[in-house]
Write an enzyme that holds these catalytic residues in place. Structure first.
Site, PDB file in Angstrom:
ATOM      1  N   HIS A 157     -20.042 -47.681 -76.160  1.00  0.00           N
ATOM      2  CA  HIS A 157     -20.289 -48.841 -77.010  1.00  0.00           C
ATOM      3  C   HIS A 157     -21.612 -48.783 -77.773  1.00  0.00           C
ATOM      4  CE1 HIS A 157     -17.252 -51.626 -74.729  1.00  0.00           C
ATOM      5  NE2 HIS A 157     -16.799 -50.388 -74.909  1.00  0.00           N
ATOM      6  N   TYR A 280     -10.424 -54.200 -67.610  1.00  0.00           N
ATOM      7  CA  TYR A 280      -9.586 -53.014 -67.483  1.00  0.00           C
ATOM      8  C   TYR A 280      -8.859 -52.977 -66.144  1.00  0.00           C
ATOM      9  CZ  TYR A 280     -11.311 -51.323 -71.913  1.00  0.00           C
ATOM     10  OH  TYR A 280     -11.586 -51.213 -73.246  1.00  0.00           O
TER      11      TYR A 280
END
Length: 386
Positions: A157, A280
């Site tokens: 990220h 996730y």
């Protein structure tokens, strides 16, 4: 009997945690195929290309970044074996490396090329912006002009895109730092709501990397002056409507919940307090999908598209596409046409390529160009089929 009851309760809890969150924005899934287009591969053998920028000589001359740290040049439609020298040291790992490339609006005079890239190491890294002057095959006088305020660990990220909004100012998208990454006693993603850090923000900077003088937080002593918007996860597409001045962004969600947003100065886009995303490991990140004082997305993609480059189309080569957005999809392996009526999304179509799409741009002559993210990545041109 007790075991069965406990099992049933556990199943109900899991279903509740994993169910699609409800909110004011309908979830966008499959879209019908667009018509009237064809694709031609112009260049192959690019290693994880990330961004493309055209040189003044026209469609056949451009710069392309490769994430492992190379800046390639295309001359007269041919990828040159020689790479551009003069680049800085970078942190190349996972999602980190050489990312965006952008030319100064006055490039023909000052020759300035801007790059975003990761610097540091596994334990302390950040997104950085630098610029140099392109002469032949060299970036001369390269210097760093900006770096993210806080170092992070891991290789996830970084963002990041540059979007010029005037002759000497640009927007810079910066990601939240990663999944399951600890920072200051919590998850790093929580910093997207902290106005004293760059993580999870869009900034407005001058061409020297300084805060723009018209930023919405300039008078706020509790916020960094260069911040333009807050509450983002990982924007990898920025696009400007040149007529209205509207700025659009697409950003990654987590296991669904990808967003298309209309950016407004000073606005908060919610992450991670307000989101359609799930962890996730499938549980919800937040029970809230909308909240007063936070902007709702225009589109929510679930299942995930993993949006990448974003282009606002203006040319007459595809007259029906004028005024629409084109968003790349890494997981979706397509370009999604987003049909606009001003600020309203009225529909979507798919341009399915069967390849991970990293960048989407409109070239100087009005064609759409696509970079695919593979070890043998390609530059593809979208042309009319009639």
């Amino acid at each position: 009997m007790k075991i069965r009851l406990l099992y049933s309760i556990l199943v109900l809890l899991i279903i509740s945690a994993c169910s699609m969150p409800e909110g004011p924005v309908p979830l966008s899934g499959e879209a019908p195929e667009a018509e009237g287009w064809d694709a031609e591969v112009l260049i192959s053998e690019l290693e994880h290309p990330w961004s493309v920028a055209w040189l003044p000589e026209g469609d056949n001359n451009m710069l392309i970044t490769e994430r492992p740290g190379r800046l390639r040049i295309v001359e007269r439609g041919q990828l040159q074996p020689r790479t551009i020298s003069g680049l800085p040291d970078m942190y190349v790992s996972g999602q980190g490396g050489l990312l965006d490339v952008s030319l100064h609006p006055n490039f023909e005079v000052n020759r300035r090329v801007y790059l975003t890239y990761a610097t540091g190491d596994e334990d302390a890294n950040r997104t950085t912006v630098g610029m140099g002057e392109l002469h032949e095959y060299e970036l001369q006088n390269f210097r760093e002009i900006f770096r993210v305020s806080d170092d992070k660990s891991d290789d996830q990220h970084f963002g990041s895109r540059i979007l010029w909004v005037s002759e000497n100012k640009f927007l810079l998208s910066l990601a939240d730092g990663g999944n399951y990454v600890r920072f200051d006693g919590g998850w790093i993603r929580e910093q997207a709501q902290n106005p004293e850090t760059h993580l999870g923000k869009v900034l407005k900077l001058t061409d020297e990397g300084e805060p723009a003088e018209d930023g919405p937080f300039l008078e706020d002593e509790n916020a960094l002056p260069e911040i333009w918007t807050t509450g983002h996860r990982n924007i990898q597409g920025l696009a400007l409507d040149p007529e209205s001045g509207r700025v659009w962004a697409n950003e990654h969600g987590s296991r669904g919940g990808d967003e298309l947003n209309l950016l407004k100065p000073g606005a908060n886009y919610g992450w991670p307090e307000v989101t359609y995303s799930r962890e996730y490991h499938y549980t919800r990140i937040s029970d809230e999908t909308s909240k007063p004082g936070m902007e709702d997305p225009k589109v929510v993609w679930t299942p995930a598209q993993a949006p990448s480059g974003l282009a606002f189309y203006t040319d007459s080569r595809f007259p029906d596409w004028q005024g629409d957005l084109f968003s790349g999809g890494l997981v979706g392996e397509q370009v999604r046409r987003i049909i606009l009526d001003g600020e309203t999304v009225t529909g979507e179509e798919s341009i399915t390529l069967g390849r991970r799409v990293r960048d989407v741009r409109q070239g100087p002559s009005g064609y759409l160009y696509v970079l695919t993210d593979h070890e043998n990545g390609e530059l593809i041109r979208i042309i009319p089929s009639y």
